[in-house]
Design an enzyme around this catalytic site. Structure first.
Site, PDB file in Angstrom:
ATOM      1  N   GLU B 498       0.928  -1.164   0.268  1.00  0.00           N
ATOM      2  CA  GLU B 498      -0.053   0.085   0.088  1.00  0.00           C
ATOM      3  C   GLU B 498       0.880   1.309   0.108  1.00  0.00           C
ATOM      4  OE1 GLU B 498      -2.059  -1.048   3.488  1.00  0.00           O
ATOM      5  OE2 GLU B 498      -2.720  -3.018   2.722  1.00  0.00           O
ATOM      6  N   GLU B 529      -4.034  -7.006   2.050  1.00  0.00           N
ATOM      7  CA  GLU B 529      -2.845  -7.766   2.679  1.00  0.00           C
ATOM      8  C   GLU B 529      -2.823  -9.007   2.400  1.00  0.00           C
ATOM      9  OE1 GLU B 529      -4.725  -5.686   4.430  1.00  0.00           O
ATOM     10  OE2 GLU B 529      -3.211  -3.964   5.097  1.00  0.00           O
ATOM     11  N   ALA B 553       2.420  -4.214  11.212  1.00  0.00           N
ATOM     12  CA  ALA B 553       2.788  -5.600  11.579  1.00  0.00           C
ATOM     13  C   ALA B 553       1.351  -6.174  12.203  1.00  0.00           C
ATOM     14  CB  ALA B 553       3.817  -6.012  12.602  1.00  0.00           C
ATOM     15  N   ASP B 554       0.392  -5.158  12.704  1.00  0.00           N
ATOM     16  CA  ASP B 554      -0.925  -5.642  13.130  1.00  0.00           C
ATOM     17  C   ASP B 554      -1.983  -6.219  12.016  1.00  0.00           C
ATOM     18  OD1 ASP B 554      -0.757  -3.847  15.954  1.00  0.00           O
ATOM     19  OD2 ASP B 554       0.166  -3.182  14.304  1.00  0.00           O
ATOM     20  N   PHE B 555      -1.322  -5.849  10.808  1.00  0.00           N
ATOM     21  CA  PHE B 555      -2.183  -6.433   9.629  1.00  0.00           C
ATOM     22  C   PHE B 555      -1.857  -7.668   9.109  1.00  0.00           C
ATOM     23  CE2 PHE B 555      -2.294  -1.384   8.267  1.00  0.00           C
ATOM     24  CZ  PHE B 555      -2.767  -1.246   9.403  1.00  0.00           C
ATOM     25  N   ILE B 556      -0.650  -8.216   9.788  1.00  0.00           N
ATOM     26  CA  ILE B 556      -0.533  -9.728   9.555  1.00  0.00           C
ATOM     27  C   ILE B 556      -1.701 -10.546   9.558  1.00  0.00           C
ATOM     28  CG2 ILE B 556       0.704 -11.569  10.786  1.00  0.00           C
ATOM     29  CD1 ILE B 556       3.254  -9.866  11.001  1.00  0.00           C
ATOM     30  N   HIS B 596      -2.563  -1.004  16.421  1.00  0.00           N
ATOM     31  CA  HIS B 596      -1.514  -0.415  15.591  1.00  0.00           C
ATOM     32  C   HIS B 596      -0.219  -0.438  16.199  1.00  0.00           C
ATOM     33  CE1 HIS B 596      -4.519   0.719  12.583  1.00  0.00           C
ATOM     34  NE2 HIS B 596      -3.535   1.345  11.880  1.00  0.00           N
TER      35      HIS B 596
END
Lengths: 79, 817
Positions: B498, B529, B553-556, B596
């Site tokens: 992104e 993602e 990394a929270d979007f892992i 986040h």
């Protein structure tokens, strides 16, 4: 004739200063309002600053590669 | 956000109506004689033989699962049996229209898809190519088994037997299976025939095939990727992400080579997702093909096709393939057919009626096709019966060979206990075959590069004062320089995520790259993602080396399957016939609270198959990122947002040229003799501050930066503990289940004889990360580190606690904290 200052703008709440990278105009040059006359950078972004008024660039107060605080006067334009 | 695309309110605000494309349903109306003139009799008869082989093959597995025997073979097959008996026309029809260089990415019900693609490729490949493929696989060992036990009069016949044995041996998890027994029924494949991984995760092939198509487009290949999916996968978010990604408008508007991705989403629609009925119960669509309208005016050329007729399927796939090669992709096909067999062997058909099954059996694709061939005079009844007898006999022979341990050796773990472990990583580094095209402009003209050239390579000025991040190379600059080096020297590097292009990534790591490289090397992805990671895996399988970014990394979590089940596993499941050189960059945030700001490096480290890196200094970040990009294994690369502006404090300079730091070696950042403080990521800096506070108490701490989590060399830590006898591990991850706990547990075992106290872990508490103003009560601070050393390790009764952690860990655990 009046003088208009080009100010280092607010660049986000954690940014306190930015670097003058490249002046696209020299002292004595004519500038038009909205014309991009200066490139500045922070660690995160590169951006161009526009002339705030149409007139003549009469003073450059921060040279290339120097760092200026947010709110600092970078140049003077006579109109 | 390219400035070239102007959004004009007077246009967007104009009244109008959106038209949807008409979607054809069962448009195929050619006769057998039409097909004879197009394809010739031999291909039409071969299609029948191929369907017979698929039916016999899967009936053999069904029989083994149900009765423990098949013909004269008795064998207890323990693995899965997701069969597609009844769906043979869909698999054979698709394969008829595909060239050997077209790649299918399979579903979890993919035995027939795989075999049909193999038979089709074998028919099209020349004798020499076939012999070379077979001799080239496993040093010709599988071919020798085929020659001895199954034979074959021609290279084509030999290759078919090779395909059947290599595949069945893989299903039986034998050492001579196509994937060395590491894949099994739902993960068997053989790339030389264009059969790429099938996938036990429903819908996972969508993103992977899309990535394969992305690289096919970049390489201007004359081929397509096919994502084999079931109707149930239309309920999976990642499938929608993949379809949107495949249809991104930038391929037509912003890329130098115009045209959509050459990917076909091929939905084998058998009306049931296991026991849930897709049509009428679990999906919103009335006909699956309608989903194409959700994306674009051309509805991705979607069609509903009669999946009981291989020729209708072949016709549709041929037409879609032509669309894709013309740059009009992607495409969708809804192939309606019916699964006579259960979903698996425990299926008792509780969800469907006998009448329904009988009605579809009345239009059994094999019987219907046989009748049409006989009616058209292509084959006589007796010859058709004889063909069936021969295919049955061949399949029986293949089953005997695959079950016989003398022909198909069992993978002997007892003899070689770490055999599977050695499949996880290659630790290799394959250099590019050639240089990439020149950048769009001279690099020295890029503002970022010009500025970096003027910056100090050390973080200190001549008087020893720390320099501003505007005056010295930062961690962010180190990452940029490593990336830039590889982009300028390796055409396989592909950067996306992104905001990666004009914005330079949300945190400016790539600032300047978009001035140098066109969209086909650096582009903005959608907020998808799952698709970002899945497409990178597919592109890597086809030869690319993607460097992708997750903004936080929270979007892992949004890419959980793609990271944990796909990225981590394909090297081992392919017996290392596939290499997955993907670098997944994840920034670890702060100040934005619970969703986040989480350090999830421990999650990545928990999953076998991922190298995990978390540098804390500019020198380490540059050298480790460069090593990660050069490395053939998948790497998850964590970066703390709080460290992006850090300048170099440890090395005399961050070298301007490229260099590598070996992944897996911790680094001593401060020498001391009284206590060892091992840090992960940004905890290095509070640990160094704490070390100064401790020094005032005459306690000299040795501070070691882990730098990487997987692999991890314990020797340096053990050596330090031999000196200090005390260990504190500091990390910003919450403590429970963290990698710090793994380190503590292992080091307790490895260094027990030299330890003077139990190792202690200082992580974040097991509750949410609070917002900016409370963060210093959450992440370990210098005061907390001093407290832990003085109280828990040294047991200094005179020390008065200075940090906020006034709680009892045992009491908290009882509360779930």
């Amino acid at each position: 004739m009046s003088q208009v200052e080009l100010i280092m703008p607010e660049l986000g709440n954690e940014i306190t200063e930015a670097q003058v990278d490249l002046w696209h105009k020299s002292v004595g040059d004519s500038v038009a309002e909205g014309e991009e006359i200066l490139t500045i950078t922070t660690p995160k972004v590169t951006m161009d600053l526009e002339a705030p008024a149409t007139g003549t660039l009469t003073k450059i107060l921060v040279e290339e590669d120097d760092i200026a605080a947010i709110g600092a006067v970078l140049a003077i334009i006579d109109r | 956000m390219p400035k070239s695309i102007h959004i004009d309110p007077s246009e967007t605000r104009t009244r109008g109506v959106l038209d949807a494309a008409s979607i054809q349903i069962h448009a195929y109306d050619r006769s057998i004689s039409d097909e004879q003139s197009v394809r010739g009799d031999a291909e039409l008869i071969e299609a029948y033989r191929h369907m017979l082989l698929l039916r016999a093959f899967e009936s053999g597995i069904a029989s083994l699962k149900a009765t423990g025997s098949f013909g004269d073979l008795t064998y207890a097959y323990k693995g899965p049996a997701h069969l597609s008996i009844g769906q043979e026309a869909a698999a054979v029809g698709a394969a008829m229209a595909l060239a050997p260089g077209d790649h299918i990415y399979g579903s979890h019900r993919s035995h027939s898809e795989f075999l049909a693609k193999g038979f089709s490729a074998i028919r099209r490949l020349g004798d020499n190519e076939l012999t070379s493929i077979m001799e080239g696989h496993a040093s010709g060992q599988l071919l020798r088994s085929v020659e001895t036990h199954l034979s074959g009069a021609t290279p084509t016949e030999m290759a078919e037997n090779f395909l059947l044995l290599g595949f069945l041996a893989e299903i039986f998890m034998r050492a001579n299976g196509f994937n060395g027994g590491m894949g099994g029924s739902m993960h068997a494949f053989f790339p030389p025939f264009g059969a790429y991984p099938n996938n036990a995760i429903v819908g996972a092939s969508a993103g992977i095939a899309t990535g394969a198509a992305l690289w096919m487009k970049s390489e201007k290949r004359d081929s397509i990727a096919v994502s084999m999916l079931g109707d149930g996968s239309t309920g999976c978010g990642p499938v929608w992400e993949a379809m949107n990604f495949a249809g991104m408008a930038q391929f037509d508007h912003l890329w130098d080579t115009k045209g959509g991705l050459p990917v076909l989403f091929f939905f084998t629609n058998n009306f049931y997702a296991m026991g849930g009925q897709t049509n009428g119960e679990t999906m919103a669509w009335d006909r699956l093909a309608r989903i194409g309208s959700g994306f674009r005016a051309d509805a991705f050329h979607a069609e509903t096709v009669d999946g009981t007729n291989p020729l209708a399927v072949a016709d549709a796939v041929s037409r879609q393939r032509a669309h894709l090669l013309e740059g009009r992709g992607p495409a969708i096909l809804d192939i309606e057919c019916y699964r006579f067999s259960g979903h698996s062997t425990t299926d008792v058909n509780a969800y469907r009626t006998k009448d329904e099954i009988a009605a579809w059996q009345a239009v059994d694709p094999i019987q219907s096709y046989r009748t049409s061939l006989i009616d058209a005079g292509l084959i006589e009844d007796a010859a058709a019966v004889e063909m069936e007898r021969q295919t049955d006999a061949l399949i029986q022979a293949v089953f005997r060979a695959a079950a016989d341990p003398d022909v198909s050796p069992i993978v002997n773990i007892a003899q070689d206990p770490t055999l599977i472990g050695r499949k996880m990583f290659t630790h290799g580094s394959t250099p590019p075959a050639h240089a990439p095209s020149s950048p769009l402009i001279e690099p020295a003209k890029v503002v970022r590069i010009r500025q970096n050239a003027k910056k100090s390579r050390s973080g200190f000025d001549n008087d020893g004062a720390l320099l501003s991040p505007l005056k010295a190379i930062t961690l962010r600059d180190g990452l940029f320089e490593a990336t830039l080096h590889h982009m300028l020297t390796d055409p396989r590097i592909l950067i996306y995520g992104e905001e990666c292009r004009e914005w330079g990534g949300a945190f400016g790591v790539y600032r300047g790259l978009s001035e140098l490289f066109p969209n086909d090397r650096v582009f903005n992805s959608p907020i998808s993602e799952a698709a970002i990671v899945a497409t990178a895996i597919g592109a890597a399988m086809e030869g690319a080396r993607p460097v992708i970014e997750l903004m936080y990394a929270d979007f892992i979590g949004r890419a959980g399957d793609e990271i944990f089940n796909q990225l981590a596993k394909w090297q081992a499941m392919s017996d290392q016939s596939l290499s997955i050189p993907v670098v997944l960059r994840c920034s670890v945030g702060s100040k934005y609270g619970a969703q986040h700001s989480q350090d999830w490096s421990g999650l990545a480290a928990h999953i076998p198959g991922l190298k995990v890196v978390y540098p804390a200094t500019p020198f380490d970040a540059k050298g480790l990122l460069s090593a990660s990009i050069a490395c053939d294994d998948p790497v998850v690369f964590f970066e703390s947002q709080r460290l992006y502006d850090r300048v170099e404090q440890f090395q005399s300079a961050v070298p301007p040229e490229d260099y590598h730091i070996d992944i897996g070696i911790p680094d001593i950042k401060r020498i001391g003799s009284d206590v060892t403080i091992l840090t992960i990521g940004p905890s290095l800096y509070p640990a160094l501050e704490a070390a100064e506070l401790l020094a005032a108490k005459r306690i000299e701490a040795e501070v070691i930066d882990a730098r990487t989590l997987v692999p991890f060399d314990y020797d340096k830590i053990i050596k330090s503990l031999e000196k200090t006898g005390l260990l504190l591990i500091v990390s910003e991850a919450c403590e429970r289940g963290s990698f710090a706990m793994t380190l503590a547990s292992n080091l307790t075992r490895f260094a027990f004889s030299v330890l003077n106290a139990a190792p202690h872990v200082l992580g974040s508490p097991n509750w949410i990360v609070p917002g900016a103003d409370m963060e210093d009560t959450y992440f370990p601070q210098p005061a907390d580190i001093v407290d832990t050393v003085m109280i828990d390790l040294i047991n200094d009764q005179k020390h008065t606690q200075i940090g906020v952690r006034k709680w009892n860990d045992i009491s908290l655990a009882k509360e779930g904290l």
